[in-house]
Design an enzyme around this catalytic site. Structure first.
Site, mmCIF file in Angstrom:
data_model
loop_
_atom_site.group_PDB
_atom_site.id
_atom_site.type_symbol
_atom_site.label_atom_id
_atom_site.label_comp_id
_atom_site.label_asym_id
_atom_site.label_seq_id
_atom_site.Cartn_x
_atom_site.Cartn_y
_atom_site.Cartn_z
ATOM 1 N N GLY A 1 39.505 46.631 40.666
ATOM 2 C CA GLY A 1 39.796 45.354 40.019
ATOM 3 C C GLY A 1 40.719 44.507 40.861
ATOM 4 N N SER A 2 41.429 43.631 40.198
ATOM 5 C CA SER A 2 42.227 42.633 40.917
ATOM 6 C C SER A 2 43.570 43.201 41.382
ATOM 7 C CB SER A 2 42.471 41.441 39.993
ATOM 8 O OG SER A 2 43.190 41.879 38.856
ATOM 9 N N VAL B 1 46.353 43.437 38.482
ATOM 10 C CA VAL B 1 46.148 44.557 37.554
ATOM 11 C C VAL B 1 46.324 45.889 38.299
ATOM 12 C CG1 VAL B 1 44.607 45.613 35.851
ATOM 13 C CG2 VAL B 1 44.657 43.131 36.094
ATOM 14 N N GLY B 2 45.956 45.901 39.576
ATOM 15 C CA GLY B 2 46.189 47.105 40.394
ATOM 16 C C GLY B 2 47.662 47.497 40.389
ATOM 17 N N GLU C 1 40.984 50.209 44.295
ATOM 18 C CA GLU C 1 39.998 49.406 45.027
ATOM 19 C C GLU C 1 40.211 47.968 44.582
ATOM 20 O OE1 GLU C 1 37.835 50.534 47.258
ATOM 21 O OE2 GLU C 1 38.258 52.664 47.049
ATOM 22 N N CYS D 1 33.656 41.666 45.766
ATOM 23 C CA CYS D 1 35.012 41.881 46.307
ATOM 24 C C CYS D 1 35.043 41.713 47.814
ATOM 25 C CB CYS D 1 35.515 43.264 45.921
ATOM 26 S SG CYS D 1 34.436 44.594 46.439
HETATM 27 P P1 NAD Z 1 40.495 42.829 36.606
HETATM 28 O O1 NAD Z 1 41.623 43.399 37.412
HETATM 29 O O2 NAD Z 1 40.770 41.641 35.772
HETATM 30 O O3 NAD Z 1 39.926 43.946 35.588
HETATM 31 C C1 NAD Z 1 39.592 45.253 36.006
HETATM 32 C C2 NAD Z 1 39.777 46.211 34.857
HETATM 33 O O4 NAD Z 1 41.134 46.228 34.462
HETATM 34 C C3 NAD Z 1 38.953 45.867 33.617
HETATM 35 O O5 NAD Z 1 38.389 47.050 33.106
HETATM 36 C C4 NAD Z 1 39.965 45.274 32.661
HETATM 37 O O6 NAD Z 1 39.670 45.550 31.328
HETATM 38 C C5 NAD Z 1 41.264 45.962 33.064
HETATM 39 N N1 NAD Z 1 42.421 45.099 32.875
HETATM 40 C C6 NAD Z 1 42.480 43.750 33.022
HETATM 41 N N2 NAD Z 1 43.740 43.315 32.806
HETATM 42 C C7 NAD Z 1 44.490 44.394 32.507
HETATM 43 C C8 NAD Z 1 45.865 44.597 32.183
HETATM 44 N N3 NAD Z 1 46.717 43.574 32.124
HETATM 45 N N4 NAD Z 1 46.284 45.852 31.950
HETATM 46 C C9 NAD Z 1 45.452 46.891 32.008
HETATM 47 N N5 NAD Z 1 44.115 46.764 32.318
HETATM 48 C C10 NAD Z 1 43.657 45.538 32.550
HETATM 49 O O7 NAD Z 1 39.319 42.597 37.634
HETATM 50 P P2 NAD Z 1 37.867 41.965 37.357
HETATM 51 O O8 NAD Z 1 38.008 40.515 37.050
HETATM 52 O O9 NAD Z 1 37.095 42.815 36.437
HETATM 53 O O10 NAD Z 1 37.211 42.119 38.799
HETATM 54 C C11 NAD Z 1 37.445 41.209 39.821
HETATM 55 C C12 NAD Z 1 38.481 41.713 40.803
HETATM 56 O O11 NAD Z 1 38.171 43.036 41.208
HETATM 57 C C13 NAD Z 1 38.514 40.905 42.073
HETATM 58 O O12 NAD Z 1 39.845 40.781 42.516
HETATM 59 C C14 NAD Z 1 37.722 41.745 43.051
HETATM 60 O O13 NAD Z 1 38.004 41.509 44.413
HETATM 61 C C15 NAD Z 1 38.121 43.116 42.622
HETATM 62 N N6 NAD Z 1 37.096 44.074 42.997
HETATM 63 C C16 NAD Z 1 37.375 44.992 43.952
HETATM 64 C C17 NAD Z 1 36.383 45.883 44.361
HETATM 65 C C18 NAD Z 1 36.623 46.913 45.415
HETATM 66 O O14 NAD Z 1 35.777 47.788 45.564
HETATM 67 N N7 NAD Z 1 37.712 46.864 46.164
HETATM 68 C C19 NAD Z 1 35.131 45.813 43.768
HETATM 69 C C20 NAD Z 1 34.896 44.858 42.781
HETATM 70 C C21 NAD Z 1 35.890 43.997 42.396
#
Ligand code: NAD
Length: 466
Positions: A185-186, A189-190, A207, A241
């Protein structure tokens, strides 16, 4: 959630997940589940954001099939004890490394490749012998809901369970103790996930995302370079991503590059209705991306319909300080920056967070060498874009702000495993050397045995011998 995790821990402790045959059977179950439901899976993702059957197959299902097939073939090799040399001090004896599953794992998925980015980590977790709690994204309710239903039908929740939901559910899960957390994810949030994991000293694979640059040097074959770049950028409407986030073009070829991008976009004719182009996942993201487009900087495209969540492929002129260059775009907007020397562009990239991917288009070995030596990035391509992810033998992951840890094939198995180091000795031969009393003779012998003999020790040893 507590109950699910406790049940998984109890199941893991029965050792059921450890035999290779059990892991194989679960992987076969997963494969046939996907095969039997391919059409439903394609339809669900279309209902979420109109991805199209072809793209769903190559970027989601194919990747999962490939990971399963390789794991089925390679499991005996991945799980074997790995012998290493044994030093003289520990002889007679054997030394080896025993891969073991970390235990109960949590996989948190994003929405942008809702099958690939949930099921591929699950394949790795199963291959390693872990149990899994999956938390798919709430932003793609059709695909996440279908995955949840199918996995619940096919798997014992003591082994593989799905928790659906958004921030509250993920926060509750993160309060629990897992043995490994795999998050995609982002970046913001990471950081939340990393902090929650730290409370339990749980290892993480993060990731993440960020701004991945593409660089087109003056000597690049522009027809091929632009074709590959346009495909990589506008696949999934830029919601990838590792999409090239922005494009740095050598000043001498700027005009040709822009002309070729225009030709390629016209040739392909990206269009949601034709199935070759996706919608933006939701209205909020569509509005966010449109907000990054400065109308007077638009070179190509720019048209959008936020309510329909459609933004046409858009190319904008940009400077390093522009708003569009401050955050990951994650949409079909390509900023083009012009540079004069490769040193300038390398310095600019190095001044920013380490990118997840980097794409360099050149035939100059010196420039390839410079960029590979000087710029840290997760992974990438020379003279291509995105396709490094398609080679499963290349571990996939970020570095620094773009993530920690990597996966795919054996790297995925490793991500969910601990490698236990073992020295295995027979009872015979228990030399006196390490036991008190610690005499000078023993010290000299110890230095000799360990190969640490210095001139002084030689002298001392010789003296004692006399
Ligand atoms: P996101 O970080 O918003 O959400 C990812 C997950 O985290 C979801 O399941 C969501 O429910 C959960 N989440 C969201 N906010 C949270 C919080 N405050 N506390 C706990 N959990 C929370 O990301 P997204 O919008 O789903 O995906 C897009 C992002 O992911 C982009 O930054 C993209 O670059 C990245 N991404 C990375 C890869 C990789 O392999 N490196 C692959 C795909 C996407």
């Amino acid at each position: 959630m507590k109950h699910i995790i406790e049940a998984q821990r109890a199941f893991f402790n029965t050792n059921h997940t450890k035999p290779v045959e059990f892991r194989r059977a679960q992987l076969e179950t997963l494969k046939s589940l996907i095969q039997r439901n391919e059409t439903a899976l394609e339809e669900a993702i279309d209902a979420d954001y109109g991805k199209g059957r072809f793209n769903t197959f190559i970027t989601e299902l194919y990747v999962v099939y490939d990971e399963i097939d390789v794991a089925l073939r390679q499991l005996p090799d991945w799980t074997r004890h790995r012998p290493v040399a044994t030093d003289l001090l520990n002889s007679p004896g054997q030394s080896y490394i025993v891969p073991e599953p970390l235990g109960v794992s949590l996989v948190i998925g994003p929405w942008n490749y809702p099958y690939q980015l949930t099921l591929t980590p699950i394949v790795a977790a199963i291959a390693a012998g872990c149990t899994v709690v999956l938390k798919p994204s709430e932003l793609t309710p059709h695909s996440s809901g279908l995955i949840a239903r199918l996995l619940r039908e096919a798997f014992d929740p003591r082994f593989l369970a799905v928790v659906e939901g958004g921030i509250p559910e993920t926060t509750a899960l993160l309060a629990e103790k897992f043995d490994v957390i795999f998050f995609t994810g982002s970046v913001p949030v990471g950081k939340i996930v990393y902090q929650a994991a730290a409370k339990h000293l749980t290892p993480v694979i993060l990731e993440l995302g960020g701004k991945s640059p593409a660089i087109v040097e003056a000597d690049a074959r522009l027809d091929v370079a632009v074709r590959r770049l346009v495909w990589a950028k506008f696949l999934n409407a830029g919601q990838t991503c590792i999409a090239p986030d922005y494009l740095c073009v050598h000043r001498s070829v700027e005009r040709q590059v822009l002309d070729r991008i225009a030709e390629e976009l016209a040739r392909i004719g990206y269009d949601v209705a034709s199935g070759n182009y996706a919608r933006i996942v939701d209205r909020r993201n569509a509005a966010r991306i449109v907000g990054l487009i400065e109308p007077d900087k638009v070179l190509l495209g720019g048209e959008h319909d936020v309510d329909a969540r459609i933004i046409v492929p858009t190319v904008v002129r940009a400077d390093w300080d522009d708003a569009v260059m401050q955050e990951e775009i994650f949409g079909p907007v390509l900023p083009v920056l012009v540079y004069d020397t490769i040193d300038d562009v390398v310095d600019r990239i190095k001044a920013r967070p380490k990118p997840l991917a980097l794409y360099l288009f050149t035939e100059s070995e010196a420039i390839k060498d410079k960029v590979l030596t000087e710029v840290s990035f997760g992974g990438g391509c020379i003279n291509d874009a995105l396709m490094h992810v398609a080679n499963g033998d290349l571990p996939f992951g970020g570095v620094g702000d773009s993530g920690t840890g990597s996966y795919h094939r054996e790297a995925g198995f490793r991500a969910f495993s601990h490698f236990k180091s073992v020295l295995d000795r027979p009872f015979v031969d228990d030399p006196d050397l390490k036991y008190p009393p610690h005499t000078e003779e023993k010290l000299a012998m110890l230095k000799a045995v360990t190969g640490m003999t210095s001139a002084a020790a030689d002298e001392a040893g010789a003296g004692h011998a006399r």
